[in-house]
Design an enzyme around this catalytic site. Sequence first.
Site, PDB file in Angstrom:
ATOM      1  N   SER A   1       0.847  -1.189   0.000  1.00  0.00           N
ATOM      2  CA  SER A   1       0.000   0.000   0.000  1.00  0.00           C
ATOM      3  C   SER A   1       0.882   1.238   0.000  1.00  0.00           C
ATOM      4  O   SER A   1       2.036   1.188   0.409  1.00  0.00           O
ATOM      5  CB  SER A   1      -0.893   0.014   1.244  1.00  0.00           C
ATOM      6  OG  SER A   1      -1.502   1.285   1.386  1.00  0.00           O
ATOM      7  N   HIS A   2       0.305   2.361  -0.441  1.00  0.00           N
ATOM      8  CA  HIS A   2       1.029   3.633  -0.352  1.00  0.00           C
ATOM      9  C   HIS A   2       1.280   4.024   1.098  1.00  0.00           C
ATOM     10  O   HIS A   2       2.131   4.860   1.383  1.00  0.00           O
ATOM     11  CB  HIS A   2       0.214   4.742  -1.017  1.00  0.00           C
ATOM     12  CG  HIS A   2       0.347   4.762  -2.510  1.00  0.00           C
ATOM     13  ND1 HIS A   2       0.022   3.694  -3.299  1.00  0.00           N
ATOM     14  CD2 HIS A   2       0.788   5.720  -3.352  1.00  0.00           C
ATOM     15  CE1 HIS A   2       0.251   3.996  -4.567  1.00  0.00           C
ATOM     16  NE2 HIS A   2       0.715   5.221  -4.621  1.00  0.00           N
ATOM     17  N   SER A   3       0.501   3.443   2.003  1.00  0.00           N
ATOM     18  CA  SER A   3       0.585   3.830   3.413  1.00  0.00           C
ATOM     19  C   SER A   3       1.029   2.642   4.260  1.00  0.00           C
ATOM     20  O   SER A   3       0.447   1.552   4.160  1.00  0.00           O
ATOM     21  CB  SER A   3      -0.798   4.318   3.871  1.00  0.00           C
ATOM     22  OG  SER A   3      -0.965   4.108   5.258  1.00  0.00           O
TER      23      SER A   3
ATOM     24  N   ASP B   1      -2.563  -1.769  -3.495  1.00  0.00           N
ATOM     25  CA  ASP B   1      -3.659  -0.811  -3.609  1.00  0.00           C
ATOM     26  C   ASP B   1      -3.707  -0.266  -5.041  1.00  0.00           C
ATOM     27  O   ASP B   1      -4.388  -0.833  -5.874  1.00  0.00           O
ATOM     28  CB  ASP B   1      -3.697   0.237  -2.482  1.00  0.00           C
ATOM     29  CG  ASP B   1      -2.440   1.062  -2.299  1.00  0.00           C
ATOM     30  OD1 ASP B   1      -1.523   0.964  -3.128  1.00  0.00           O
ATOM     31  OD2 ASP B   1      -2.384   1.827  -1.316  1.00  0.00           O
TER      32      ASP B   1
END
Lengths: 199, 156
Positions: B33-35, B94
Amino acid sequence: MLDADFFRRWMTATTAAVDREAERLTALDSPIGDADHGSNLQRGFTAVTAAVEKEAPQTPGALLMLAGRQLISTVGGASGPLYGTLLRRTGKALGDAGEVSEDQFTQALRAGVDAVMALGGAAPGDKTMIDALVPAVDALGDGFAAARAAAEEGALATTPLQARKGRASYLGERSIGHQDPGATSSALLIAGLAEANGE
Amino acid sequence: MSDEKMRAENEKKSGEKVSDYKSERLVGIVLVSHSAQVAASVAELAQGLAGGDTAVPVAAAGGTEAGGLGTSAELIAAAAASVDRGAGVAVLTDLGSAVLTVKALLAEGDELPDSTSLVDAPFVEGTVAAVVTAATGADLAAVEAAAAEAYTYRKV
């Protein structure tokens, strides 16, 4: 003929251009992207220049493979795998020759651009880096300066387009009226070729 | 205790034997995920819904190495190596650079373990399906199919 030193100069020139234009790239990325294109590419190309200086690859192919690897590793945004794939596939197509002709390079760069289109699924007209790279490769037969002009023109021509790929595509019609940051940085990359050739 | 030993112990305790065609080695799951928080939380959620003490190796590769939002090829490669038990690794992502970075690493050929697959699935629902399925000892193809099937689950 183009040797490893030509390609090293290409990367150095591109790194300098990205440094110089980083704020502008990020500003273009603010209305339609996530405002990190300039800083991401700055980090990536700084790593490219450092790795190329340190490892001093002896062939054009090896140099571009190394540069692409650095971009995939260090950029942190979609431009990393996209530019990384562009350079790595171009490098792979050049094989292990010590020098390559401009024709061979044109063929290899076309293979690299095709790989970017396959990876991201973008076609010409989608308001992406492809809109600068495809005209540049098409013009490369007329020399590096012609490719630079074609890439710059292609980047400017993204302004009226509606984005169909990436984060900007979520904006729909609101993406119209903004020049694409990826096409803009692609024009810097192509301009680096002319600069490396002393044009 | 190795995963295989733990699995054998569990089977002895429960008296159940997973069907014979299934592998003793579990498919590993990587979440990109980007996070960092999103990747770690989805891993926690899926493991919790799979039964808490599931032996499925799950690793999160979220954000950049510097801790910001983005994608790190290094974190992805390390996560994939850490969950590889020889049964394949399913990677769920994602969007955007997470997808493209995994694809670029797969194209490299030697950056990710053999039998690593990018799974075309919704991130949260697909991960739950993948972890629950992997916990049964299912092979990589079955894990991928279960995750992809999550796309067909309509909510209204």
